[in-house]
Design an enzyme around this catalytic site. Structure first.
Site, PDB file in Angstrom:
ATOM      1  N   HIS A  78     -13.647  -2.512 -34.577  1.00  0.00           N
ATOM      2  CA  HIS A  78     -13.617  -3.184 -33.282  1.00  0.00           C
ATOM      3  C   HIS A  78     -15.056  -3.404 -32.866  1.00  0.00           C
ATOM      4  CE1 HIS A  78      -9.914  -0.557 -33.166  1.00  0.00           C
ATOM      5  NE2 HIS A  78      -9.431  -1.772 -33.221  1.00  0.00           N
ATOM      6  N   ALA A 141     -12.914  10.031 -30.695  1.00  0.00           N
ATOM      7  CA  ALA A 141     -13.353   9.083 -29.673  1.00  0.00           C
ATOM      8  C   ALA A 141     -14.153   9.802 -28.596  1.00  0.00           C
ATOM      9  CB  ALA A 141     -12.150   8.386 -29.056  1.00  0.00           C
TER      10      ALA A 141
END
Length: 170
Positions: A78, A141
């Site tokens: 991404h 994350a």
């Protein structure tokens, strides 16, 4: 250069609209220009690289200087907000997601992360300083990693801590 570009093309599933593909093309071009032995011929290619890098950085939000040492098949899953230091070393089959920073711990202090093979780096993760991330590690994350991560480990949290370790698939 073309061998690596072919692998990158396959990594991005032959989709020319993937922004990671654009970034890798500009990176490979930047690496290739260093092989030109004559400075008078290299200068126009260097100018073209710097122009392409600026355009690519504005379009994708990925800062990946050609001084960074990257292995094969880096996947930018991404795009957006990815910053990689020119001193960093990234192994084969690494996955980066949006918001990842791989860089120096403090301004003026040398030493960037060395990332092993098959490392999966989650969105928003920060890897800072002269650390080593072992093969097959997973960085969660938003983790802030400032210490070494052993092979096969999962690092999560701020500051990152090792949650579980697995045997490295060899």
């Amino acid at each position: 250069m073309f061998t690596y570009l072919k692998e990158d093309w396959q990594t991005y599933e032959g989709n020319p609209w993937r922004q990671g593909w654009w970034v890798m093309c500009v990176y490979r071009f930047g690496q290739w220009r260093y092989r030109i032995p004559w400075p008078w011929l290299r200068k126009p290619f260097s100018f073209l690289y710097k122009l392409l890098q600026a355009i690519c950085q504005m379009a994708t939000g990925v800062e990946l200087p050609c001084e960074t040492r990257i292995g094969r098949r880096l996947r930018i899953e991404h795009f957006g907000g990815i910053i990689v230091s020119g001193d960093a070393v990234i192994g084969d089959d690494v996955v980066l997601r949006q918001g990842v920073t791989i860089g120096l711990k403090r301004a003026g202090q040398r030493g960037a992360p060395r990332i092993g093979h098959r490392v999966d780096i989650g969105a928003g993760a920060k890897l800072l300083g002269p650390i080593h991330i072992g093969d097959d590690a997973i960085i969660g994350a938003n983790a802030v990693v400032t210490r070494d991560v052993p092979p096969g480990a999962l690092a999560v949290g701020i500051p990152a801590r090792i949650v579980r370790r697995t045997a490295s698939p060899s």
